[in-house]
Design a protein around this motif. Sequence first.
Motif: not given
Length: 552
Positions: A53-67, A69-79
Amino acid sequence: MRPSARRERAGFDTAAQPTDAPERKGVGPTPGGYGLMSVSDASDTPDAPDPDGRDGDQPTGSGLAAEKVRRQARVDELRARGDQPYPYRFDRSHTLAEVRAAHGDIEAGTETDAEVTVAGRVMLKRDTGKLVFATIQDRSDRIQLFISKAVVGDDGFVDVKELDIGDWVGVHGTVMATRAGELSVKADRVELLSKAIRPLPDKWHGLTDTDTRFRQRYADLIVNDEARRVFEIRHEAIASFRRTLHDEGFIEVETPVLHVEAGGAHARPFDTHHNALDLPLYLRIALELHLKRLIVGGMERVYEIGRVFRNEGISTRHNPEFTMMELYQAFVDWQEMMAISERLITQAARDAIGTTVITVRGHEFDLAEPWPRISMCGAVSAALDRTVHPSQPVDDVRAIADRHGAKYEASWGSGRIIEALFEELCEADIVRPTFVTGHPVEISPLARVDRDDPHVTERFEIFCDSRELGNGYSELNDPVEQRARFDEEQAAKEAGDAERGTVDEDYLRALEYGMPPTGGLGIGMDRVAMLLAGVDSIREVVLFPTLRPEQF
RNA sequence: GCGCCUCUAGCUCAACGGUAGAGCAGCGGGCUUUUAACCCGUUGGUUCAGGGUUCGAAACCCUGGGGGCGCACCA
């Protein structure tokens, strides 16, 4: 085709590397450094939620996981707004190299009417507010995009700002040169072609950790110009071989990879098994015996470029699977094989690197000049200042080996010990391409005996930079003698030498139909690529070298 | 298989046995001709894993793992 590939590369280099940072020169083994591999196992899992759950649990922050998540959110936004973050196709009018070739000379500060549609991966982004400069890269080159808010509009500009380094984009615009003289495409439309969810390695240093470079070759190829250069050279060399052979009347064939007998070389094979036939099989260790069957069949000139497999150590010179070129030509002997070796490799150098002058270990030489020839026994004799020859009693040769640190086994005869002496005393000194000739009969079960000396064969190996590049000989075509040689191999194998061969009855049957006088040659294409690219490790010329599997 | 070296943030790298840092990437802000753009602010760490020594370990020791190099192997 080839020359233009060279020009593209030249254009690429000037565009991508105005300065030549020392860090970028060495694609070769780099000391130190450690990759993201085991540090980030959890977040490294491709896509999908992580088990922990590391990816999902840290949508803020700024490690690889958060990065991610941020980019995937952009994908969702475009869709969500009806745009396609992964469109099906994009038709470009020019490669980046073609744009540069057509407009590379326009003056600084000028704009043209020339419309182009290009595509590439965003490698750099410089945002100056209402003007964004992005550098995109395709296979051929890099080019700068000049993106003005006033041109693409407010909404389009927001999307440009949202682009991440690593994203693929398709761009329509006109060709211009900035005030600083940088050739650019002034974009009027920028379309996302594929959203990158994972960030690229360092934009300046690239990837240096060898482990990561080899495991994630895709990332290596994206960010390291040198990696792309090496594989282009490899491609051009192999393509050059095919052209030369085609022009000389050779036919390219494909022979089985799955062998019932692993013959044609001395090496341990990989074992496998065919279920339906319930049959043990081996992956081939050489191409030789099948190709010579085709010479018996009357094909006269055949070659194959294919993967062979040897179940042995891994080193800077050895990968368990590697690419071999073998050719066989009827009616000629080893002399012609040496001549064609020179032609093939010299032409490959011309085609792949544009010159036949090569520097190895600080020594410069011209491949186009005749390659020196030294006999194995002569070289060993010269090194020892006394005559050594396979006709000498094995006890004498053993004594010499003992004195000079060459290791041998009890079962070895004089010939094989002489080879060990050669490896111990002479091999390291060979820098430029050299034919080493006259291998003892004992170590050459498929080669024809020298017409002037019954103890050695009409055989040569090509050495360069202390590495064996190839091997050729006048082919043994007497079925009775071949059976006797096979019997010796089999006896040695049964005596415990696992690398020795067995009796290949079908091959003997083929010889009984009559094989014309034939010359044969094998060349290691990986090592040719190493030589031409100037790299020291075979892993640099194999896209996906054999490694221990990564733990995910 | 043996020896030596190595592993620190997504990447590239620092840190005499004494508070784990920088650059890049990311995030927030500024900037319409940049060039590894720049400026201001800022998030981010199981220091490969486990054990030990120590008041205190990223560092020293041991074991294991990944990788590199050399040796062996590779006619």
